[in-house]
Design an enzyme around this catalytic site. Structure first.
Site, short mmCIF file in Angstrom:
data_model
loop_
_atom_site.label_atom_id
_atom_site.label_comp_id
_atom_site.label_asym_id
_atom_site.label_seq_id
_atom_site.Cartn_x
_atom_site.Cartn_y
_atom_site.Cartn_z
CD GLU A 1 48.05 44.82 33.20
OE1 GLU A 1 47.73 43.66 32.90
OE2 GLU A 1 47.30 45.59 33.84
CG HIS B 1 46.26 41.64 37.28
ND1 HIS B 1 47.49 42.25 37.23
CD2 HIS B 1 45.71 41.78 36.04
CE1 HIS B 1 47.69 42.73 36.00
NE2 HIS B 1 46.62 42.46 35.27
CG HIS C 1 45.57 38.94 32.31
ND1 HIS C 1 46.74 39.06 31.61
CD2 HIS C 1 45.33 40.18 32.83
CE1 HIS C 1 47.20 40.30 31.69
NE2 HIS C 1 46.35 41.00 32.43
CD GLU C 2 41.70 40.79 34.41
OE1 GLU C 2 41.95 41.60 35.32
OE2 GLU C 2 42.09 40.94 33.25
CB ALA D 1 38.59 41.50 32.71
CG MET D 2 39.48 46.97 36.81
SD MET D 2 41.22 47.28 36.40
CE MET D 2 41.90 47.61 38.01
CD GLU D 3 44.06 44.60 37.42
OE1 GLU D 3 45.07 45.32 37.48
OE2 GLU D 3 43.38 44.45 36.38
CG ASN D 4 38.02 46.48 40.27
OD1 ASN D 4 38.69 47.48 40.05
ND2 ASN D 4 37.04 46.09 39.47
#
Length: 944
Positions: free
Chosen positions: A402, A383, A379-380, A344-347
């Site tokens: 992280e 962030h 987690h995301e 995943a990516m927290e944009n």
């Protein structure tokens, strides 16, 4: 060569108008320099203006310019749908990306060159403007540096003056990538056509993934995390498609083919958090006005995002209360992408996930898959505060992002899903995994010097278990020592002070010190002992004298590092409560609480709150062993797992006899808790990897079968009757019991998996296998079967639409013992129509974990490195070499490492070489002793 789609004159004219508007906007936009430059440590003003055209001496941008805002226009020419009908000619797909950008910046130090980042882009035009005077600054053609810095330099005829504001306009073109980097293309199938004459159901989408250093591949920019700015983004995309971005949007139709979507201005943020996508995916209408879930239309219609939506709302509420700070963005789209490099990516405002991290299908997905979804979302979302709102200054301290996100996710999942009871188990999994990586001399500190982390390869190398898991564990240790509430008071002050800014670790320690209030404990000094040096200590306690000593724990004890730590340590005995201590560097002598006065056992690091291992004198080890065999519940369950893990790893480092570690597994025949069994499985797996090609394997397999039999039989009723319910942790233990029992030849287990799988394979057979157990039963049935079982799993993999089911089948296919089938499977990984690029590394690593596939996988990745190593080559190296334990394998590994083509994973190869050397020496020194122990145990069992 990518075909470049010929655009219409109308659209070309529209884009030209936008370009002119972009230039005009450079004059009108006014921003506050003080806000942008307050967190930047600027270089001193030189006595003379900088005039050289040479690049900076390090691979970091000069601090002479501070970006404030970007106006960005991007035009991906991708077709999201290719018409494929009989007698209909379809256009060729195009990967062309065109665009222009205007960056507004402040000059804080006189310079005659503009340095920024650009990679794989062709610059078509450039213009530098002095904003207030509306004056163009003459410039030369941009220079692209080829030293690995990705610098694009624009030489100027005149100096930019300190304190003045300027803008840089650039027009450029590039390509949409096909390797999951920067702006990349992904494909999916929206369903079966109604008849053979219908058009193809294949769909294409374009999405971004810019962390850590890929924003420069999308547009020229100041691509460093402390170069924060606002972004005003416009996307031109094909009609009947949807564009999503970081913020709210408005869309206008340009003509029959194209739509223009404009996004509102973003908060101040780092370039790596910029995100957008163009697709035919469907988004739910936000139920709370803020959060929307997006996925393939059929997944939305079937309700596969319902669980993720619920848990997102719950976790977000928890964080807002816990951090005492509202969620900053005014909207959040969470998108399930068919392809994505990371999980995943927290944009900011647009979090992207691999589909398996967001979609859950009732009655098909394992109930344990909810753990994965909840943990990943937690987690995301963490962030959004740690990373997005407050960002580390440079990538050498990525653990501030992280480590915090990992640590905060434990409590979040425990809060919103308490029935999962997964907090302690998750912590132990992270702790024991990172302990192994951090016991190598090639490990790195949490916060290495900035100058050690410069190029893209070094930056990517920081995204490892050290930054994630060790970062979380040292935060947990500090929170326990200070007290959770005091710790959070300091964290909340840290967030409020540095919101929208960049920090270094000392900023965090300062606020925690203020919250702690004790002058006798210097938080910065204590914590820098954990963050500024690699590794961790083993504390050796003599319970006869009360003496103690700390020393860095290394598998290779020849590398005798002289390191010391501040160690918060909790101790207890069977006759005393928990006692707290802080061991300081250089401390020596004795402590009364470490003395066993009446033959009692002493247990240190109670509940494993400290990031260290513990060794004892042999008398105390024997007392602990006796307690485990007589009544293990007198010892906390986390410590029952950690005693096993410590003993096995101390044996690997030759600090205790390996038979001591093996003796600690005897009590498991009567143990039912997850954590001790999980710890034992993890450590005995190392024995399997080292000895499953030797004569040790036979008696070892017999012993493991004996030890797991009672645990396996205790779940037999539950296995045969899926309607019987049990706790989450019990389900995990059931899966482990089946895995160990079947893989070590327990007849009842093998018969069970074959029977259930055969029932599914029968003509008109239905899948009645418990969804929670499918992964392990599929794997063990394929392992026990042959071509028929494997090809059945392959056909089901190809036809399944459920991501969880596909992942379970993809894993099961790697379990076969037939070498020719494993070789076929490896070849399939080269075809993205069969195995998606994001699944290539886990698939090959699964094959390498199979003793029948290890050599095949190693040969395969060397032959096809250009393809298989492009997404996560470091993880691939770690997985494929984990079983290496011979000189021949070491020699081959060194030869592979010396090839310049593997420079991007050099650090992973160095770790693999060190681990292989450790393995070779350990096997040589312990093989005979271990063989004798297993044979002795089985002889004793036969006599009984």
């Amino acid at each position: 060569m990518v075909d470049k789609f010929a655009t219409s004159k109308a659209i070309a004219a529209a884009f030209a108008v936008m370009t002119v508007s972009a230039i005009a906007g450079t004059i009108a936009m006014i921003t506050l320099f003080e806000i942008q430059s307050s967190g930047i440590n600027m270089t001193a003003v030189p006595t003379e203006p900088i005039t050289t055209l040479a690049p900076p001496p390090v691979m970091r941008l000069p601090e002479s310019l501070v970006p404030e805002a970007y106006e960005l226009y991007l035009w991906p020419h991708l077709y999201t749908k290719i018409i494929e009908k009989v007698n209909v000619t379809s256009p060729n797909q195009t990967m062309l990306l065109t665009g222009n950008s205007t960056v507004h910046f402040q000059c804080v130090q006189a310079t005659r060159s503009i340095f920024l980042h650009s990679k794989d882009l062709t610059i078509l035009a450039s213009k530098v403007m002095e904003k207030d005077k509306k004056k163009e600054i003459p410039s030369l053609k941009p220079i692209h540096h080829t030293d690995g810095s990705d610098f694009m330099e624009i030489p100027l005829d005149d100096n930019l003056k300190k304190g003045e504001k300027y803008s840089l306009f650039l027009s450029f073109e590039g390509e949409i990538s096909q390797n999951l980097q920067a702006l990349f293309v992904s494909t999916y199938d929206e369903g079966e056509p109604e008849d053979e004459d219908d058009e193809s159901t294949k769909r294409f989408l374009a999405a971004t993934n810019l962390q850590p250093t890929d924003a420069r591949k999308l547009f020229p920019c100041f691509d460093e995390p402390d170069m924060k700015a606002e972004f005003l983004v416009t996307i031109i995309h094909r009609r009947h498609t949807t564009a999503l971005g970081n913020t709210h949007k408005t869309s206008d139709v340009l003509d029959d083919d194209w739509t223009c979507t404009k996004f509102s201005e973003t908060p101040v943020m780092s370039t790596y958090l910029l995100a957008f996508m163009v697709s035919d995916l469907e988004c739910q209408i936000p139920t709370d006005g803020k959060i929307s879930m997006c996925a393939r239309p059929e997944a939305i219609a079937a309700g596969h995002t319902k669980y993720a939506n619920k848990v997102t709302l719950d976790i977000l509420r928890h964080y807002e209360l816990y951090f005492d700070m509202p969620f900053a963005p005014d909207k959040l789209d969470q998108v399930a992408l068919p392809d994505l490099g990371p999980a995943a990516m927290e944009n900011w405002g647009l979090i992207t996930y691999q589909e398996g991290g967001l979609l859950y299908e009732e009655g098909v997905s394992s109930v344990l898959h909810k753990d994965t979804i909840a943990s990943l979302i937690a987690h995301e979302l963490a962030h959004q505060w740690f990373g997005n709102l407050v960002t580390m200054k440079w990538w050498n301290e990525i653990w501030l992002n992280e480590g915090f996100a990992t640590y905060m996710s434990y409590a979040a999942v425990d809060k919103v899903e308490p029935s999962f009871q997964m907090k302690d188990a998750s912590i132990m999994t992270d702790l024991q995994a990172v302990f192994e990586a951090d016991a190598l001399a090639s490990s790195h500190p949490l916060s290495p010097p900035e100058n050690d982390i410069q190029g893209a390869d070094e930056i990517n190398g920081m995204f490892d278990e050290i930054s994630y898991s060790k970062g979380a564990m040292v935060l947990r240790m500090l929170a326990t020592y200070m007290g959770e509430q005091t710790f959070m008071n300091g964290v909340k002050a840290y967030l409020k002070t540095y919101k929208f800014e960049n920090t270094i670790q000392d900023d965090l320690w300062h606020h925690l010190q203020l919250a702690y209030g004790r002058r006798d404990v210097n938080v910065t000094k204590v914590m820098r002992s954990w963050t500024d040096q690699a590794g961790y200590p083993v504390v050796t306690i003599n319970t006869t004298s009360g003496s103690f000593v700390q020393k860095r724990f290394l598998f290779n004890s020849i590398n005798d590092a002289n390191q010391q730590w501040y160690i918060p340590i909790k101790t207890m005995s069977n006759r005393s409560n928990v006692i707290d201590n802080l061991l300081k560097p250089g401390d020596s002598g004795r402590k009364d609480e470490f003395i066993s006065r009446n033959g009692e056992w002493i247990l240190a690091n109670v509940n494993c709150t400290g990031y260290f291992r513990v060794n004892y004198n042999i008398e105390n080890w024997k007392r602990l062993l006796t307690q485990l065999e007589e009544n293990p519940h007198r010892i906390p369950v986390i410590n029952r797992g950690q005693l096993i893990d410590d003993a096995f790893n101390l044996a690997r480092a030759k600090l205790v006899n390996v038979t001591l570690a093996l003796n600690l597994t005897r009590f498991l025949s009567k143990e039912t808790a997850l954590i001790p069994w999980d710890s034992a499985f993890r450590n005995l797996e190392y024995f399997v990897h080292m000895f499953d090609r030797s004569e040790v394997y036979g008696p070892m397999q017999a012993y493991l079968q004996k030890q797991v039999t009672e645990l396996y039989l205790s779940f037999q009723n539950e296995t045969e009757n899926p309607e019987v319910t049990s706790s989450h942790s019990s389900k995990y233990n059931q899966i482990k019991a089946i895995s160990v029992a079947c893989s070590n030849g327990l007849p009842e287990c093998i018969e069970m998996v074959k029977s259930k799988y055969d029932e599914w394979m029968a003509i008109n057979g239905t899948n009645n296998i418990d969804t929670t157990l499918r992964s392990v039963i599929y794997c063990q049935a394929v392992a026990a079967g042959g071509k028929k079982e494997w090809e059945f799993a392959w056909e089901k993999f190809l036809s399944s639409k459920d991501i969880s089911e596909k992942n379970q089948l993809r894993y099961a296919l790697s379990c076969t013992k037939k070498i020719w089938l494993l070789n076929r499977y490896l070849e399939y990984t080269l075809d993205s129509e069969k195995i998606r690029l994001m699944d290539v590394v886990p698939t090959i690593n699964n094959i390498a974990m199979n003793s029948a596939g290890q050599a095949l996988a190693w040969n395969f990745i060397r032959a096809h490195w250009d393809y298989v190593g492009q997404v996560d080559g470091a993880l691939l190296i770690e997985g494929v070499t984990s079983r290496f334990s011979t000189q021949f394998e070491l020699d081959e590994l060194i030869r592979f490492s010396n090839d310049d083509e593997q420079s991007s994973v050099k650090w992973a190869l160095n770790q693999a070489i060190e681990q292989t050397r450790v393995n070779i020496q350990w096997v040589r020194e312990h093989k005979d002793v271990i063989l004798e122990w297993f044979e002795g145990e089985m002889e004793t069992a036969e006599r009984e």
